[in-house]
Design an enzyme around this catalytic site. Sequence first.
Site, mmCIF file in Angstrom:
data_model
loop_
_atom_site.group_PDB
_atom_site.id
_atom_site.type_symbol
_atom_site.label_atom_id
_atom_site.label_comp_id
_atom_site.label_asym_id
_atom_site.label_seq_id
_atom_site.Cartn_x
_atom_site.Cartn_y
_atom_site.Cartn_z
ATOM 1 N N CYS A 1 16.859 2.676 -0.685
ATOM 2 C CA CYS A 1 18.120 2.328 -1.345
ATOM 3 C C CYS A 1 18.004 2.292 -2.863
ATOM 4 C CB CYS A 1 18.652 1.004 -0.797
ATOM 5 S SG CYS A 1 17.379 -0.244 -0.572
ATOM 6 N N TYR A 2 16.783 2.116 -3.355
ATOM 7 C CA TYR A 2 16.529 2.080 -4.813
ATOM 8 C C TYR A 2 15.394 3.061 -5.138
ATOM 9 C CZ TYR A 2 19.380 -2.147 -4.868
ATOM 10 O OH TYR A 2 20.399 -3.035 -4.757
#
Lengths: 136, 410
Positions: free
Chosen positions: B141-142
């Site tokens: 997600c990052y």
Amino acid sequence: MTSSRKVVLRFPPQAANQPLVCELSLKFGLVFNILRASISPHREGLMLLEIVGEPDRQEEGLRYLADKGLGIEALSQDIRKIEERCFHCGACVGVCPTGALTCDRESYLVSFEEKQCIACEICILSCPTHAMEALI
Amino acid sequence: MGETLRTYEEINEKVKRGKAVVVTAEEAIGLVRQKGLERVAREVDVVTSGTFGIMCSSGAFLNVGHTKPRMKISEAFLNGVAAYGGLAAVDLYIGATQPAKDDPLNKVHPGEFKYGGAHVIADLVAGKDVHLEAFGYGTDCYPRRTLSTWIALKDLNQAYLYNPRNAYQNYNVAVNCSDRTLFTYMGVLLPNLGNAGFSSAGQLSPLLKDPYYRIIGIGTRIFLGGGTGYVSWQGTQHNPGVKRNEKGVPLSGAGTLAVAGDMKGMHSDWLWGVSLRGYGCSLALGIGVPIPVLDEETLNHCAIADEDILAPVIDYSDAYPNGTGEMLGYVSYAQLRTGRFTLAGKEIAASPLSSYSKAREIANILKSWIQAGSFQLSRPVALLPGPESGVIFRNLTERPANHHQTAIRR
């Protein structure tokens, strides 16, 4: 009438090993007090000197040193207080040995009297905001 | 003594109409001496306090905004000063005393500590661009791993001071009994009782105007760094149970405040990065607290003067660093303000680390804000722990590491 003044002497390499300062006493009848002295790795010397005596004799003595190649500056130009960096805490006041830095007991503002300064630089160590600066 | 003279609502109504009678703590002391407690308590609605000093336990939360692609910052440097990234993706906390990563520290003693966390905070408040270098380990997600960019206060989502311990109620007077110069957070201390350092604003200091924490509590609106802030909690090391004199003034460091406030409303005049030689960098900060005169007792406390406030003299060559608890004597702030005091027959030059002139200015600014109707007083939602609360300041009891390991195995 005798008076006192403080000067910064810079000794170039060729003058660093000559006994010049004592001539102030021998030739010109001046009393001197060495406040600080140092020799840099390039054999250039620096001396903070307080000279006491007749103003005319002081001039003659300093002219003699200048003729021998020494750089001469008035001390008062060498330590300064940068007003906009000072928030007037007073940390410098308690460590100043000569009372050049004082705190007014009404306004609690700190002021610097250049004439009283012997350039010991303890104020530079104690100032949290780098408001005191040495140009020596 | 206990009769309520006015409520917060009544005071704020007067503030709104520009009719509130406000005086600074210094003025309150003079007025009470001149006219008497009862009369002044009827006339004055609010007393303003102020302090401007070096407060190490300070720092700022910053939300720098998300990058594209997104990044979970785990390590961050602001102008080369480490900020804590162990929070959500782009939240950072920068502490005031964090030195720059390439600072030589005290390798050559006394170190200069020219730039650190407090300087980053001061640069942001001054509107300067600050360089952000960040690293992340990358997640689904990052995914982003590195970042190098400039940030400025106006572009940050949130930037607020969150200071765990400010505005100490009374403090030590530091001296040096040894034969070498000491470089401390109380300033340069010359050998053989060569000088003394002290740090409280004394009769102007907020918590010395409310010694039993009857007024200042969680939610109290304050002057913070030139803007508005709030008391957010008891400060760390809050120690209300210490010995007090007959006026209720603690005889050593006692209560403390945790405070928070929006950096976007602050001003460089009231928030400075400082360097204490041989010790480290820190933040010099202005705080002002309004005290509503709810009853005579409140004003009686506001009228506590420098001669009523005693500070303990501590040897920073031994008693302080070794935590022996030994004390050399007491000296009043009235005496300290003269610049000299006598200890063991020796006259010692005393100089503050906090600015009394700026503390006075803060009390006056806060007074003018309230008079102008732009600053309302807030009633605390909870009070701070008082002398009877049982809250005390403990030293660490060390347990041998092997004992700890045994406990874990069990």
